[in-house]
Scaffold this active site. Structure first.
Site, PDB file in Angstrom:
ATOM      1  N   GLU B  50       0.561  -0.971   0.292  1.00 26.85           N
ATOM      2  CA  GLU B  50      -0.489   0.107   0.026  1.00 26.85           C
ATOM      3  C   GLU B  50       0.901   1.333   0.064  1.00 26.85           C
ATOM      4  O   GLU B  50       0.711   2.235  -0.682  1.00 26.85           O
ATOM      5  CB  GLU B  50      -0.927   0.484   1.164  1.00 26.85           C
ATOM      6  CG  GLU B  50      -2.072  -0.935   0.997  1.00 26.85           C
ATOM      7  CD  GLU B  50      -1.832  -2.954   1.323  1.00 26.85           C
ATOM      8  OE1 GLU B  50      -0.827  -2.615   2.397  1.00 26.85           O
ATOM      9  OE2 GLU B  50      -3.134  -2.855   1.825  1.00 26.85           O
ATOM     10  N   PHE B 112     -11.288  -7.495  13.567  1.00 27.89           N
ATOM     11  CA  PHE B 112     -10.597  -7.738  12.778  1.00 27.89           C
ATOM     12  C   PHE B 112     -10.526  -6.599  12.236  1.00 27.89           C
ATOM     13  O   PHE B 112     -11.226  -6.045  11.407  1.00 27.89           O
ATOM     14  CB  PHE B 112     -10.988  -9.342  12.363  1.00 27.89           C
ATOM     15  CG  PHE B 112      -9.715  -9.528  11.449  1.00 27.89           C
ATOM     16  CD1 PHE B 112      -9.118 -10.227  12.173  1.00 27.89           C
ATOM     17  CD2 PHE B 112     -10.061  -9.720   9.510  1.00 27.89           C
ATOM     18  CE1 PHE B 112      -7.701 -10.430  10.967  1.00 27.89           C
ATOM     19  CE2 PHE B 112      -9.169  -9.834   9.336  1.00 27.89           C
ATOM     20  CZ  PHE B 112      -7.773 -10.493   9.586  1.00 27.89           C
ATOM     21  N   GLN B 113      -9.357  -6.299  12.210  1.00 27.09           N
ATOM     22  CA  GLN B 113      -8.487  -5.712  10.890  1.00 27.09           C
ATOM     23  C   GLN B 113      -9.147  -4.380  11.291  1.00 27.09           C
ATOM     24  O   GLN B 113      -9.023  -3.049  10.546  1.00 27.09           O
ATOM     25  CB  GLN B 113      -8.685  -6.048   9.913  1.00 27.09           C
ATOM     26  CG  GLN B 113      -7.895  -7.164   9.141  1.00 27.09           C
ATOM     27  CD  GLN B 113      -7.582  -6.966   7.952  1.00 27.09           C
ATOM     28  OE1 GLN B 113      -8.460  -7.428   6.636  1.00 27.09           O
ATOM     29  NE2 GLN B 113      -6.638  -7.874   7.355  1.00 27.09           N
ATOM     30  N   LYS B 162     -18.283  -1.294   6.393  1.00 26.85           N
ATOM     31  CA  LYS B 162     -17.867  -2.437   4.787  1.00 26.85           C
ATOM     32  C   LYS B 162     -19.385  -1.929   4.591  1.00 26.85           C
ATOM     33  O   LYS B 162     -19.752  -2.081   3.535  1.00 26.85           O
ATOM     34  CB  LYS B 162     -17.368  -3.340   5.146  1.00 26.85           C
ATOM     35  CG  LYS B 162     -17.573  -4.325   4.664  1.00 26.85           C
ATOM     36  CD  LYS B 162     -16.727  -5.964   5.017  1.00 26.85           C
ATOM     37  CE  LYS B 162     -16.354  -6.660   3.064  1.00 26.85           C
ATOM     38  NZ  LYS B 162     -16.457  -8.359   3.476  1.00 26.85           N
ATOM     39  N   MET B 482      23.688   9.198   2.686  1.00 28.19           N
ATOM     40  CA  MET B 482      24.167  10.224   3.054  1.00 28.19           C
ATOM     41  C   MET B 482      23.817   9.879   4.432  1.00 28.19           C
ATOM     42  O   MET B 482      25.213  11.042   5.491  1.00 28.19           O
ATOM     43  CB  MET B 482      22.368  10.510   3.221  1.00 28.19           C
ATOM     44  CG  MET B 482      22.184  12.557   3.060  1.00 28.19           C
ATOM     45  SD  MET B 482      23.571  13.471   2.597  1.00 28.19           S
ATOM     46  CE  MET B 482      22.517  14.444   1.034  1.00 28.19           C
TER      47      MET B 482
END
Ligand SMILES: Cc1ncc(C[n+]2csc(CCOP(=O)(O)OP(=O)(O)O)c2C)c(N)n1
Lengths: 189, 584
Positions: B50, B112-113, B162, B482
Site C-alpha cells: 500500500e 478484526f483489522q 464496509k 547520506m
C-alpha cells in the site's frame, strides 16, 4: 516607475519569538465528527498543553463555540490561530488576548462546613461573591460561582481554610466585546 | 437510482474524472473492488504494497497536476498508507486516500483489522472523513476531491465502513456548487491583496540586490511563464528550492539553481547578500534557511503564498501576499508595467548581476572527475545528456537525490519529483511509476539509492505487470550514503550501521521480475548502458551503477549553520572572507 516613492527596507528583520503568555482563543466551529480532536491535535502538535477548553452549542444549528486557553509564544500562537483557521470545520477563529472581551468561568466547590461558624462564614462569603449554595449535607456546602478567573481564585482562597472536599471548574467561555457602551465598556476606552 | 454504496463510490470517482486508482484490496474494501470490476471504466493498478500505492498516486499527481487516488483495505492496509499520506501532506500533493473500515456497528470494538485511521491520520491530512451514513457518501467524496485540489493542495482521507459500501441508496451526486456551499468555513484566497501587490512592485523597483526564491507552490501553480517574465522584466536572479525545481528554466542566464543546505555557492551568496528577497510559493524550510538569524540578514522580504499559515511561520516577512502564485505574479507584473517598469537604481542592479556572474565562475557546481571509478555526478550528467534534458526524474532520498537535483538541469514544472518535506526513502520507484502512468509520452527516470530502492523495490514487479517502461538508475554506493557522509563530516568517520555492501544482485533481480537489467562498473560503461536502456520501450529497465563509495554531496551548509559555514566543492570549510560581498 516615476511616481514610486522609495520605501525604506528595514535593516534587520526582527524575529519576534519569545514572548510567552496565556492566550485565549475563541472558535466558531461546525459540529462535525472529530472536530474537537482535530483542534486539540493541532495544538498538541505544536507541543503546547491546553489549559482550558469549553465547548457548547450556539444559537445557530450545527455550530458550536469553543474557548481555548493555552500558554505559548506569541509567534507560535499566531501560527496556531492561522492553522486553526485553515481547518475545514472552523468558521471563525480569533485570538482574544489583546482584544476587549468578556470571559466567564463556572466553578462548583464542595466545602467542609461541619461547624455552625463554618456554615455562617461560607454562606456569607458566597453571598458577597454572588454565588449560590446548590447542595447541602450534614457537613458540606456545595457552592456554585461564576465570574472571571481572578474572582473564582479569590473565593477559593477564602474558603480553603475550611477545607475543600472536591471542586470542578469549567474552562472559560469568552466573547469579544461589542463597542456599544455599557458602563463596564467605558473601562476599555 | 438505487444502488450500492460501493457503486456510489465508483460513480463519484468517475464524476471527478478519475482515470487510475492505485491500490491493494482486502475484506473491508471488497465491495468497492467488486463495483470497480463490474463498472470496468477506471483502471486499477495493483501495487505490491500500500505504501507503493500511496507514492504512485503522489507521483501521478505531481507529474500531471491532477488528483491522485490510492485505495486500501482497513487495518494494516490503511496503516501501510500512512507514510505516503504524511509525505503528501508535507509536499502539498493532492491525493484522495480511500480506506475500507470495519462495519459501523463494530467500530471501536477492536474488531478484526480495525484501526482508527481517521485518528491516526488527523495530523497528516488536510482533512479526513469517516462516512457514517450512506446518504453522505457522494457529498463526502466530492468534498474530498475539492479540498485536496484547491487552496494549498494536500491529502484527504475518506474512511468507509464496509456496511456503508453494501447499503442501497438512491442519493444523488451533488453538484460542485452544492459541494462549495456545504463547506462554509473553507474559502481559499487566490487573488492577493492589491495594496500589498503595489507595495511589492515598489520594493522590486527600488531594490538594489533582489533575489527571487521560488518553491514548490510555483510548480503547483505552473507559474513558469510569469516567473520568467518578472525576472527578465526587472532583472532579478532566481533561485529555486528542491521542490521548486523546474518552476524556472535552469538554463536561463538568471538561474541561480538550488539554494540551502546543498545549494550552489552562488545561490547562497546571492541570498545572503540580497537586499530584497521575493519568496514565491516557498516556505522557508530549515533545509533552506539554515540558521534563521543569518538567512538573508539584510533583506526585506516579500512572501507570496496561497497558504496564509505559511507566511511569517519561520521568518517574519515585510510584505505578505496571500493568493495563488500565478494569479498574484500576473497582477504584480501588470502593476510593474503600469508604472513603466523602471528600476530605480539600474547601475546597482547591473553591478549585482555582475557580482553574481563572478560567484558563478568562482565556484560553479562541479566535482572531481575520474576515469577509474564511476562518479555519481557523472552518471546524472550522462542521464541528462541521453534524455536531452527532457525526462521526468523521480528520486529516493539521500545523496543521489541531491546529485539528481544538482547535476540534471530542469526546464519545466513537474519535471523533478522527489520527497522534499518528509524525506521518504523508498519514494522514488513508486512515484516514478505513477509519473510514467500519468505522463506516458515522457521518458521517466528513477534515480535511486541502493538503500532507498530496497525500501519499496517490490513495485518493480508492478511496473512489469502493467508494462510501465520506467528507467531505474541505482546509484549504488553500498552505503546509506547520506548518513555516511554526515558520519564522515560530523562524527569522525564512525560509520555506525550504514554499510549496505551485502545486497542483492540488482541485475538478476530485475531479470527475475521480467524487467531488463544492466550493470556499469567503469566510467566507460556508463554511456553504453544508458544508450542500451533508452532502446527498451516496452518494460522497465534497471541500471545498476557501481559508483565511488565515499563520494560526498558538496557544497554543503551544515544543519543549523549559516551560509558562511558552507563547505565547498573542494572540501574547504567556510566561505573565504574576500568573497563576502557586503556582509562581513
Ligand atoms: C524511510 C527513511 N528512513 C531513514 C531515513 C534516513 N536517511 C536519510 S538518507 C539515508 C540514506 C539513503 O541511502 P541510499 O538510499 O542508499 O542513498 P545514498 O545516500 O547512498 O545516495 C537515510 C537512511 C529516511 N530519509 N527515510
Amino acid at each position: 516607475m516615476s511616481d514610486i516613492t522609495a520605501v525604506k527596507a528595514p535593516a534587520l528583520r526582527e524575529i519576534k519569538k519569545g514572548r510567552v503568555r496565556k492566550h485565549i482563543i475563541t472558535l466558531l466551529v461546525r459540529n462535525e465528527l472529530g472536530v474537537l480532536a482535530r483542534i486539540a491535535t493541532l495544538i498538541a502538535g505544536k507541543g503546547y498543553n491546553i489549559e482550558g477548553l469549553s465547548v457548547g452549542e450556539t444559537h445557530e444549528k450545527g455550530l458550536s463555540r469553543m474557548t481555548i486557553e493555552v500558554i505559548g509564544d506569541d509567534v507560535v500562537i499566531d501560527q496556531v490561530v492561522k492553522q486553526l483557521r485553515k481547518l475545514i470545520d472552523t468558521i471563525k477563529v480569533r485570538d482574544l488576548t489583546d482584544i476587549p472581551h468578556i470571559e466567564r468561568e463556572l466553578a462548583l466547590i464542595k466545602v467542609h462546613t461541619a461547624t455552625p461558624r463554618a456554615r455562617d462564614e461560607v454562606l456569607r462569603l458566597t453571598e458577597i461573591f454572588r454565588g449560590k449554595i446548590v447542595d447541602v449535607s450534614q457537613s458540606t456546602y456545595t457552592v456554585e460561582i461564576t465570574g472571571t478567573e481572578d474572582k473564582i481564585n479569590a473565593f477559593i482562597e477564602l474558603v480553603k481554610p475550611f477545607g475543600i472536599m472536591e471542586m470542578a471548574r469549567t474552562g472559560k467561555v469568552a466573547l469579544k466585546r461589542e463597542m456599544a457602551s455599557t458602563e463596564e465598556e467605558q473601562l476599555w476606552k | 437510482m438505487a444502488r450500492k454504496g460501493a457503486d456510489i463510490v465508483i460513480e463519484t470517482l468517475k464524476e471527478e474524472g478519475v482515470e487510475y486508482i492505485f491500490g491493494h484490496p482486502g475484506g473491508a474494501i471488497m465491495e468497492v473492488y467488486d463495483a470497480l470490476y463490474r463498472d470496468g471504466s477506471i483502471k486499477h493498478i495493483l501495487t505490491r504494497h500500500e505504501q507503493g500505492a500511496g507514492h504512485m498516486a503522489e507521483g501521478y499527481a505531481k507529474a500531471t497536476g491532477k488528483v491522485g487516488v490510492a485505495m486500501s483495505t482497513s487495518g494494516p492496509g490503511a496503516t501501510n498508507l500512512v507514510t505516503a499520506i504524511a509525505d503528501a501532506y508535507m509536499d502539498s500533493v493532492p491525493v484522495v486516500f480511500i480506506t475500507g473500515q470495519v462495519p459501523t456497528h463494530l467500530i471501536g470494538n477492536d474488531a478484526f483489522q480495525e484501526v482508527d485511521i481517521v485518528g491516526i491520520t488527523r495530523p497528516i491530512t488536510k482533512h479526513n472523513f469517516l462516512v457514517k451514513r450512506i446518504e453522505d457518501l457522494p457529498m463526502i467524496l466530492r468534498q474530498a476531491f475539492y479540498i485536496a485540489k484547491t487552496g494549498r493542495p494536500g491529502p484527504v482521507l475518506v474512511d468507509i465502513p464496509k456496511d456503508i459500501t453494501q447499503k442501497i441508496s438512491d442519493v444523488e451526486i451533488p453538484s460542485l456548487e452544492e459541494v462549495k456551499s456545504s463547506l462554509p468555513g473553507y474559502k481559499p484566497h487566490t487573488e492577493g491583496n492589491p495594496q500589498q501587490i503595489k507595495k511589492a512592485a515598489r520594493l522590486i523597483a527600488e531594490a538594489k540586490r533582489p533575489v527571487l526564491y521560488v518553491g514548490g507552490g510555483a510548480v503547483q501553480a505552473e507559474a513558469q511563464k510569469e516567473l520568467v517574465e518578472l525576472a527578465e522584466l526587472m532583472k532579478v536572479p532566481v533561485t529555486t528550492t528542491n521542490m521548486g525545481k523546474g518552476a524556472f528554466p535552469e538554463s536561463h542566464p538568471l538561474a541561480l539553481h538550488m539554494l540551502g543546505m546543498h545549494g550552489t555557492y552562488y545561490a547562497n551568496m546571492a541570498v545572503y547578500n540580497c537586499d530584497l528577497l521575493i519568496a514565491v510559493g516557498a516556505r522557508f524550510d530549515d533545509r533552506v534557511t539554515g540558521k534563521v538569524e543569518e538567512f538573508a540578514p539584510q533583506a526585506s522580504i516579500i512572501h507570496i503564498d496561497i497558504d496564509p499559515a505559511s507566511i511569517s511561520k519561520n521568518i517574519v516577512v515585510d510584505v505578505p501576499i496571500v493568493g495563488d502564485v500565478k494569479v498574484v505574479l500576473r497582477k504584480l507584473i501588470e502593476e510593474i508595467k503600469k508604472e513603466g517598469a523602471k528600476l530605480l537604481y539600474p547601475e546597482e542592479r547591473q553591478k549585482w548581476l555582475e557580482q553574481i556572474e563572478k560567484w558563478k565562475k568562482l565556484h560553479p557546481l562541479t566535482y572531481r572527475k575520474s576515469d577509474k571509478v564511476i562518479k555519481p555526478q557523472y552518471v546524472i550528467e550522462e542521464i541528462w545528456k541521453v534524455t536531452k534534458g527532457d525526462a521526468i526524474i523521480a528520486t529516493g532520498v539521500g545523496q543521489h537525490q541531491m546529485w539528481a537535483a544538482m547535476f540534471y538541469r530542469y526546464s519545466f514544472p513537474r519535471q523533478f519529483i522527489n520527497s522534499g518535506g518528509l524525506g521518504t526513502m523508498g519514494f522514488g520507484l513508486p512515484a516514478g511509476i505513477g509519473a510514467k502512468i500519468g505522463r506516458p509520452e515522457k521518458e521517466v527516470f528513477v534515480i535511486d539509492g541502493d538503500g532507498s530502492f530496497m525500501m519499496t523495490m517490490q513495485e518493480l514487479i508492478t511496473a512489469v505487470h502493467y508494462r510501465v517502461p520506467v528507467k531505474i538508475a541505482i546509484i549504488n554506493n553500498g552505503y546509506l550514503g547520506m548518513v555516511r557522509q554526515w558520519q564522515e563530516l560530523f562524527y569522525e568517520k564512525r560509520y555506525a550501521e550504514v554499510d549496505l555492501s551485502i545486497q542483492p544482485d540488482f541485475v538478476k533481480l530485475a531479470e527475475a521480475c521480467g524487467a531488463v537489467g544492466f550493470r556499469a562498473e567503469k566510467p566507460s560503461e556508463v554511456r553504453e548502458v544508458l544508450e542500451e536502456a533508452m532502446k527498451v520501450q516496452d518494460k522497465p529497465v534497471l541500471l545498476d551503477f557501481h559508483v565511488d563509495r565515499e563520494e560526498n554531496v558538496l557544497p554543503m551548509v551544515p544543519a543549523g549553520k549559516s551560509y558562511r559555514d558552507m563547505i565547498l566543492e573542494d572540501g574547504k570549510k567556510g566561505v573565504e572572507a574576500d568573497t563576502m560581498y557586503l556582509v562581513g
